[in-house]
Scaffold this motif. Structure first.
Motif, PDB file in Angstrom:
ATOM      1  N   ARG A  93       0.835  -1.206   0.000  1.00  0.00           N
ATOM      2  CA  ARG A  93       0.000   0.000   0.000  1.00  0.00           C
ATOM      3  C   ARG A  93       0.874   1.262   0.000  1.00  0.00           C
ATOM      4  NH1 ARG A  93      -3.345  -2.937   3.950  1.00  0.00           N
ATOM      5  NH2 ARG A  93      -5.188  -3.718   2.856  1.00  0.00           N
ATOM      6  N   THR A  94       1.989   1.215   0.708  1.00  0.00           N
ATOM      7  CA  THR A  94       2.907   2.361   0.702  1.00  0.00           C
ATOM      8  C   THR A  94       3.413   2.644  -0.705  1.00  0.00           C
ATOM      9  OG1 THR A  94       3.625   1.951   2.975  1.00  0.00           O
ATOM     10  CG2 THR A  94       5.108   3.237   1.583  1.00  0.00           C
ATOM     11  N   LEU A  95       3.781   1.586  -1.427  1.00  0.00           N
ATOM     12  CA  LEU A  95       4.271   1.758  -2.795  1.00  0.00           C
ATOM     13  C   LEU A  95       3.155   2.250  -3.712  1.00  0.00           C
ATOM     14  CD1 LEU A  95       6.496  -1.443  -3.115  1.00  0.00           C
ATOM     15  CD2 LEU A  95       7.261   0.904  -2.792  1.00  0.00           C
ATOM     16  N   LEU A  96       1.976   1.664  -3.583  1.00  0.00           N
ATOM     17  CA  LEU A  96       0.852   2.102  -4.421  1.00  0.00           C
ATOM     18  C   LEU A  96       0.542   3.575  -4.186  1.00  0.00           C
ATOM     19  CD1 LEU A  96      -1.585  -0.943  -4.119  1.00  0.00           C
ATOM     20  CD2 LEU A  96      -0.289  -0.258  -6.142  1.00  0.00           C
ATOM     21  N   GLN A  97       0.618   4.000  -2.944  1.00  0.00           N
ATOM     22  CA  GLN A  97       0.348   5.397  -2.625  1.00  0.00           C
ATOM     23  C   GLN A  97       1.389   6.309  -3.276  1.00  0.00           C
ATOM     24  OE1 GLN A  97       0.230   6.201   1.572  1.00  0.00           O
ATOM     25  NE2 GLN A  97      -0.238   8.369   1.327  1.00  0.00           N
ATOM     26  N   ASN A  98       2.645   5.902  -3.195  1.00  0.00           N
ATOM     27  CA  ASN A  98       3.697   6.721  -3.784  1.00  0.00           C
ATOM     28  C   ASN A  98       3.625   6.770  -5.307  1.00  0.00           C
ATOM     29  OD1 ASN A  98       5.932   7.842  -1.842  1.00  0.00           O
ATOM     30  ND2 ASN A  98       5.267   5.894  -0.947  1.00  0.00           N
ATOM     31  N   PHE A  99       3.133   5.700  -5.907  1.00  0.00           N
ATOM     32  CA  PHE A  99       3.033   5.669  -7.359  1.00  0.00           C
ATOM     33  C   PHE A  99       1.651   6.102  -7.854  1.00  0.00           C
ATOM     34  CE2 PHE A  99       6.300   2.128  -6.860  1.00  0.00           C
ATOM     35  CZ  PHE A  99       7.364   2.973  -7.147  1.00  0.00           C
ATOM     36  N   ASP A 100       0.748   6.443  -6.928  1.00  0.00           N
ATOM     37  CA  ASP A 100      -0.600   6.876  -7.269  1.00  0.00           C
ATOM     38  C   ASP A 100      -1.299   5.836  -8.146  1.00  0.00           C
ATOM     39  OD1 ASP A 100      -2.844   8.499  -7.325  1.00  0.00           O
ATOM     40  OD2 ASP A 100      -2.138   9.674  -9.047  1.00  0.00           O
ATOM     41  N   LEU A 101      -1.301   4.600  -7.676  1.00  0.00           N
ATOM     42  CA  LEU A 101      -1.904   3.497  -8.411  1.00  0.00           C
ATOM     43  C   LEU A 101      -3.028   2.866  -7.602  1.00  0.00           C
ATOM     44  CD1 LEU A 101       1.240   1.655  -9.834  1.00  0.00           C
ATOM     45  CD2 LEU A 101      -0.505   2.846 -11.177  1.00  0.00           C
ATOM     46  N   PRO A 102      -4.072   2.370  -8.263  1.00  0.00           N
ATOM     47  CA  PRO A 102      -5.131   1.632  -7.555  1.00  0.00           C
ATOM     48  C   PRO A 102      -4.649   0.223  -7.227  1.00  0.00           C
ATOM     49  CG  PRO A 102      -5.572   1.640  -9.903  1.00  0.00           C
ATOM     50  CD  PRO A 102      -4.366   2.519  -9.704  1.00  0.00           C
ATOM     51  N   GLU A 103      -5.371  -0.453  -6.335  1.00  0.00           N
ATOM     52  CA  GLU A 103      -4.930  -1.772  -5.891  1.00  0.00           C
ATOM     53  C   GLU A 103      -4.952  -2.804  -7.011  1.00  0.00           C
ATOM     54  OE1 GLU A 103      -6.378  -3.427  -2.319  1.00  0.00           O
ATOM     55  OE2 GLU A 103      -5.828  -1.698  -1.066  1.00  0.00           O
ATOM     56  N   ASN A 104      -5.822  -2.636  -8.024  1.00  0.00           N
ATOM     57  CA  ASN A 104      -5.843  -3.640  -9.087  1.00  0.00           C
ATOM     58  C   ASN A 104      -4.690  -3.461 -10.074  1.00  0.00           C
ATOM     59  OD1 ASN A 104      -6.682  -1.389 -10.522  1.00  0.00           O
ATOM     60  ND2 ASN A 104      -8.427  -2.409 -11.487  1.00  0.00           N
TER      61      ASN A 104
END
Length: 716
Positions: free
Chosen positions: A310-321
């Motif tokens: 989740r930390t990486l997704l937040q930094n890359f502005d990506l959804p979970e899918n």
């Protein structure tokens, strides 16, 4: 040759629930003004392109293919998926943000993106199942071992630790994440390790997370010496080595976990050509930031804890899918290095001898006697190089004009053009700076040519120059004569050994004059021109294709012979598809050989039951563009640089040229159309529901591989 579709021998590949066709029937009943506009009649281009990679992956599972070649197919499917996210998915994301007209299938960008992620997840799962369950064990059984950390012997571990300390560790720069060190910029497709730490460093800072990026200078596959490992071909992934020895980068701290990850970013460069004064300078500026554009996908080790994900997704502005859990190396396509490192001819396709053109030591005399057709890779690309070389050296040659889209590194063609300019020829080269992923190379190419005195043209504002053409003006007695090469593929000696393409060399005066006018149009500011033989995008090719389809429909309606056979890489242009549907309704028999994405839905009752679509995936990348129209009793056959895609027909500079020599036209018809329609080994049939089924021989036909037949007949 038989052209009857054969029964499937395997489960459908690319199967997905299609849009219901009931809406089409309803539209017919309700009297919709144009029922052929019904979205249910069309497949989504992006999803169709994505499904092509399942057909590529199927080659990796085909035991009739040599083992190392199967490995290459696995890697190609992974490389294709990278590029798909960099370009196609990124284009859909752009449409989601800024809005564009919906495609013929009617899907919104949001819906397409969701389906892309769902389908890509299935592909990734299939790729890693292929690697872990099939390819890695099979390679090991053949003596090519990829050693996991849990299998290293003490001796191997000592050697790898020494290698890490001497070759890897000196170039690493680990970055601890704290208020003074925010999350770093992560380069597109780079290998990274996120490290979970416990304890305090030398400054008393509490450890939590750190990022270790592997520079691209480091090899991703390390071969162990035979005297250390005991096997001639034993390899270790760099990612495994980093995970095993990463603790040495953080002395005094405890490494609680190390997880590899990779981010794929948008790589589509957008330059507003009408707003820039110098396209080359603007493109150079854009290239600087290409590696850090918007993130599209995150690949990460399957064991990585969800809070870190989740930390990486937040930094890359990506959804979970958009996260893909990986059970293996995050960059499988790097395994392709093993193909070159392992010298095992028994695990590769047999070599073949390309056919050489007799008389190519005197190309002008040869071509003056009649048109010459080259069918690559079965015919050598050397005659094309020889033609340009002879033109550069011939005192009777006054001018050379050529388009260059992709040329490859250390291109002999470029050397010949430079020499021609130094020899006093008037040399003009149209260099397409925006050839995707070759922009930097083409900028350097343009600089090199200009320094040698070549007149370089950067194409046409707003239109990529994708045409493949060469024009040589030669004085013969009191007259000037034009020699022309036109092709379906790039002037790239490397791809000419792996792609199927046609090249025509001719001294036909009408074709020569057409090509001369095209170069004038591209290098100057000439208005639209009328050509005698060639069709061109963006002016006459689109209308010319539709007119010929409509002519076949009219012939069928009048009871005259009517048929269309066309081969291309992709199909999605709406007006062309509607014209094909209408022709099918009129009774025209239509066979389409479409390697990749196809948005047309064949076999729909009352609409496309007379249309058949097949895809060929084999040893060579299918790249011909060939269009054949029966035209009652006077057939027409064209080769082209253009697919039947919206971009090629309407937003690019393309050429489509007729084969006027009857013998050559018959040869192209046999080799690239009839031959491929008879394939029942590497052919996949597109069904009404959008799925593909691989064909197999039945009792009425022996096995027939189109590419195998060409190898036997042209190179045997």
């Amino acid at each position: 040759m038989s052209v009857t579709p054969k029964k499937p021998r395997r489960a459908a590949v690319g199967t997905k629930k299609p849009p219901t066709l009931e809406t089409h029937a309803t539209a017919l009943q309700d009297g919709v003004s144009d029922p052929l506009l019904d979205p249910a009649l069309y497949l989504n281009r992006e999803l169709s392109q994505l499904d092509f990679n399942f057909r590529v992956l199927a080659q990796a599972l085909d035991e009739s293919v040599p083992l190392l070649e199967r490995l290459k197919y696995l890697c190609i499917s992974c490389t294709n998926l990278d590029e798909f996210f960099e370009i196609r998915a990124a284009t859909v994301r752009h449409a989601q943000d800024f809005g564009t007209p919906l495609p013929p299938d009617g899907m919104t960008p949001t819906t397409v993106l969701k389906r892309i992620h769902d389908r890509a997840a299935e592909l990734v799962e299939a790729q890693y199942a292929c690697w872990n369950q099939v390819m890695r064990p099979s390679l090991g059984a053949a003596g090519v071992r990829i050693l996991g950390r849990d299998t290293w012997t003490a001796r191997q571990t000592r050697w790898l630790r020494a290698y890490f300390r001497e070759e890897v560790m000196p170039v690493l720069s680990p970055l601890g994440l704290d208020p003074a060190h925010p999350f770093p910029k992560i380069l597109n497709k780079s290998l990274n390790i996120v490290v979970v730490l416990k304890g305090k460093d030398a400054f008393g800072r509490l450890g939590h997370l750190a990022i270790v990026r592997a520079p691209r200078s480091l090899p991703r596959i390390i071969q162990l010496p035979e005297n250390i490992s005991g096997g001639e071909y034993d390899f270790v992934f760099l990612s495994a080595m980093l995970s095993e020895f990463v603790h040495e980068l953080f002395p005094g701290m405890e490494v609680k976990g190390a997880y590899q990850f990779r981010v794929t970013r948008n790589s589509e460069l957008i330059v507003d050509e009408e707003e820039v004064e110098n396209l080359a300078l603007a493109l150079r500026d854009e290239l600087i930031g290409r590696g850090y554009l918007r993130a599209m996908r995150l690949e990460i080790a399957a064991t990585c804890p969800m809070p870190i994900v989740r930390t990486l997704l937040q930094n890359f502005d990506l959804p979970e899918n958009a996260v893909y859990r990986i059970d293996g190396p995050v960059n499988l396509n790097r395994i392709s290095q093993i193909f070159d490192l392992v010298q095992r001819p028994d695990l590769k396709f047999p070599t073949f001898q390309q056919r050489q053109l007799a008389g190519s030591d005197a190309m002008f005399e040869l071509v003056a006697g009649g048109d010459v057709l080259l069918h690559h890779p079965f015919d050598s690309f050397a005659p094309v190089l020889e033609l340009i070389k002879q033109a550069a050296e011939d005192p009777n040659v006054l001018a050379i004009k050529q388009t260059l889209y992709r040329t490859g590194k250390d291109s002999a063609i470029v050397e010949h053009l430079v020499q021609a300019a130094r020899n006093g020829k008037d040399v003009t080269v149209v260099v397409e700076l925006r050839a995707r992923f070759d922009e930097e190379a083409n900028l350097g190419l343009a600089d090199r040519l200009q320094e040698a005195g070549v007149q370089v043209v950067y194409g046409v504002v707003g239109y990529k120059t994708h045409a493949k053409m060469l024009l040589i003006v030669r004085r013969e007695g009191r007259k000037l004569r034009r020699y022309v090469h036109l092709g379906t593929g790039n002037y790239h000696a490397g791809t000419a050994r792996g792609y199927t393409d046609f090249g025509l060399v001719t001294a036909n005066a009408d074709i020569g004059n057409d090509v001369h006018l095209l170069f004038q149009q591209m290098s100057g500011l000439a208005p639209a021109i009328g050509l005698k033989c060639l069709l061109q995008s963006p002016f006459t090719l689109h209308a010319g294709v539709i007119a010929r389809i409509e002519r076949e429909a009219a012939n069928a309606a009048a009871g005259r012979p009517a048929r269309i056979v066309a081969k291309m890489n992709a199909l999605n242009e709406p007006q062309v598809m509607r014209a094909l549907y209408a022709a099918s309704q009129a009774g025209v028999q239509i066979d389409l050989i479409v390697r990749g994405a196809c948005a047309l839905r064949p076999g729909v009752p009352g609409v496309s039951e007379n249309i058949r679509v097949r895809s060929i995936v084999g040893r060579f990348l299918e790249h011909h563009r060939v269009y054949w129209f029966q035209n009652d009793t006077t057939p027409e056959l064209f080769c082209a640089s253009a697919d039947w895609l919206e971009r090629n027909l309407l937003r690019r500079v393309e050429t489509c040229f007729p084969l006027l020599d009857r013998d050559i036209a018959a040869r192209v018809r046999e080799e690239s159309l009839d031959n491929y329609l008879a394939d029942n080994v590497n052919a996949w049939e597109l069904r009404e529901d959008g799925s593909y089924h691989r064909l197999e021989p039945d009792d009425s036909a022996a096995p027939h591989s189109a590419q195998g037949w060409l190898l036997a007949h042209l190179c045997g």
